[in-house]
Structures are given as structure tokens and as C-alpha cells.
Design a protein around this motif. Structure first.
Motif, PDB file in Angstrom:
ATOM      1  N   CYS A  40      37.868  63.536 -10.776  1.00  0.00           N
ATOM      2  CA  CYS A  40      39.104  62.861 -10.251  1.00  0.00           C
ATOM      3  C   CYS A  40      40.367  63.818 -10.408  1.00  0.00           C
ATOM      4  O   CYS A  40      41.155  63.492 -10.038  1.00  0.00           O
ATOM      5  CB  CYS A  40      39.255  61.451 -10.649  1.00  0.00           C
ATOM      6  SG  CYS A  40      37.992  60.544 -10.153  1.00  0.00           S
ATOM      7  N   CYS A  43      41.621  67.482  -7.235  1.00  0.00           N
ATOM      8  CA  CYS A  43      42.566  67.407  -6.070  1.00  0.00           C
ATOM      9  C   CYS A  43      43.869  67.168  -6.389  1.00  0.00           C
ATOM     10  O   CYS A  43      45.171  67.607  -5.868  1.00  0.00           O
ATOM     11  CB  CYS A  43      42.115  66.525  -4.801  1.00  0.00           C
ATOM     12  SG  CYS A  43      40.633  66.942  -4.326  1.00  0.00           S
ATOM     13  N   HIS A  44      44.257  66.582  -7.594  1.00  0.00           N
ATOM     14  CA  HIS A  44      45.431  66.180  -7.970  1.00  0.00           C
ATOM     15  C   HIS A  44      45.325  65.964  -9.727  1.00  0.00           C
ATOM     16  O   HIS A  44      44.108  65.663 -10.197  1.00  0.00           O
ATOM     17  CB  HIS A  44      45.935  64.763  -7.252  1.00  0.00           C
ATOM     18  CG  HIS A  44      44.946  63.707  -7.206  1.00  0.00           C
ATOM     19  ND1 HIS A  44      44.385  63.095  -8.212  1.00  0.00           N
ATOM     20  CD2 HIS A  44      44.093  63.200  -6.083  1.00  0.00           C
ATOM     21  CE1 HIS A  44      43.582  62.215  -7.873  1.00  0.00           C
ATOM     22  NE2 HIS A  44      43.506  62.196  -6.537  1.00  0.00           N
ATOM     23  N   ARG A  63      38.431  54.489  -1.356  1.00  0.00           N
ATOM     24  CA  ARG A  63      39.119  55.741  -0.730  1.00  0.00           C
ATOM     25  C   ARG A  63      38.897  56.907  -1.296  1.00  0.00           C
ATOM     26  O   ARG A  63      38.445  57.955  -0.897  1.00  0.00           O
ATOM     27  CB  ARG A  63      40.804  55.737  -0.480  1.00  0.00           C
ATOM     28  CG  ARG A  63      41.085  54.557   0.644  1.00  0.00           C
ATOM     29  CD  ARG A  63      42.522  54.809   0.827  1.00  0.00           C
ATOM     30  NE  ARG A  63      43.445  54.670  -0.288  1.00  0.00           N
ATOM     31  CZ  ARG A  63      44.257  55.832  -0.423  1.00  0.00           C
ATOM     32  NH1 ARG A  63      44.260  56.888   0.388  1.00  0.00           N
ATOM     33  NH2 ARG A  63      45.126  55.737  -1.420  1.00  0.00           N
ATOM     34  N   MET A  64      38.867  56.977  -2.725  1.00  0.00           N
ATOM     35  CA  MET A  64      38.760  58.260  -3.407  1.00  0.00           C
ATOM     36  C   MET A  64      37.235  58.652  -3.982  1.00  0.00           C
ATOM     37  O   MET A  64      36.962  59.634  -4.017  1.00  0.00           O
ATOM     38  CB  MET A  64      39.555  58.094  -5.057  1.00  0.00           C
ATOM     39  CG  MET A  64      40.963  58.197  -4.523  1.00  0.00           C
ATOM     40  SD  MET A  64      41.524  59.672  -3.703  1.00  0.00           S
ATOM     41  CE  MET A  64      42.870  58.964  -2.598  1.00  0.00           C
TER      42      MET A  64
END
Ligand code: HEC
Length: 88
Positions: A40, A43-44, A63-64
């Protein structure tokens, strides 16, 4: 047969099958934490588990998890880890 009928969460075809807590054993929570930290943060920045309550994480993870390419099992373990530490 029995396991698949009862555990729809891990046998469903999509990775949006997580609808609530399943694992409470520390083994799975530790795995969930590892998956969370590894998958996780690509991307961020790693989100704060306190950002969402239990319901909120169901929505956000559905969504993730596909973005992070988690299978249903990993999705579930990450969810259970997050709600075990979100203090809500
Ligand atoms: C392939 C890239 C990618 C991966 C991997 C990824 N995310 Fe995200 N994430 C994004 C993008 C892009 C946004 C901002 C747009 C949006 O909200 O959809 C975002 C936004 C978020 C947000 C803020 C929005 C909200 O609903 O609170 C959270 C929290 C989050 N991600 C959690 C996670 C978690 C947990 C994982 C691991 C299962 C993860 N992300 C993996 C791309 C990714």
C-alpha cells in the motif's frame, strides 16, 4: 465443499468480497500488516489506519485492493489488520 460454502469471502470471484472482519488471530494480523506495508506504499504514503472506521475501510479497500493486486485472502488480512489498529 463445506469450507467454500461457508467462507464466501475467500472463495468469491472478485476481490471486493470483504464485508466485515474475519481473522482475529495474530498470525493473520501480522501478515496483514506486512502486506499493507509492502503493497500500500507503492503509489502513495502509507495511509493512517485511523483514517477510516470499519465501514470506511470496507469501501476504501474494495477500491485499493485491486490496485495493489491483492487476492481475496490478502485483502481480508489487510482489512482485519487495519480494523484491529484503527481504534474505532
Ligand atoms: C496502483 C496504485 C495504488 C496502490 C497499490 C494503492 N493505492 Fe491507495 N490510492 C491510489 C490513488 C491513485 C489514490 C487517490 C485516488 C483515489 O482516492 O482513488 C489512492 C487513495 C487512497 C486513500 C485515500 C482515499 C480514501 O478512500 O481514504 C487511501 C486511504 C488508500 N489509497 C489506501 C490504500 C491501501 C490500504 C492500499 C493497499 C491495499 C492502497 N491504497 C494501494 C493508488 C493506489
Amino acid at each position: 465443499m463445506g469450507a467454500c460454502t461457508v467462507l464466501m469471502v475467500s472463495c468469491g470471484p472478485k476481490s471486493t468480497a470483504v464485508t466485515g472482519p474475519k481473522y482475529t488471530a495474530s498470525e493473520q494480523l501480522v501478515q496483514g500488516k506486512t502486506i499493507f506495508e509492502n503493497s500500500c506504499s507503492r503509489c502513495h504514503k502509507l495511509p493512517d489506519p485511523a483514517k477510516h472506521d470499519d465501514q470506511g475501510w470496507i469501501k476504501t479497500l474494495s477500491r485499493m485492493a485491486p490496485k495493489a493486486k491483492l487476492n481475496d485472502e490478502q485483502h481480508q488480512m489487510v482489512y482485519d489488520y487495519l480494523i484491529s489498529v484503527n481504534k474505532k
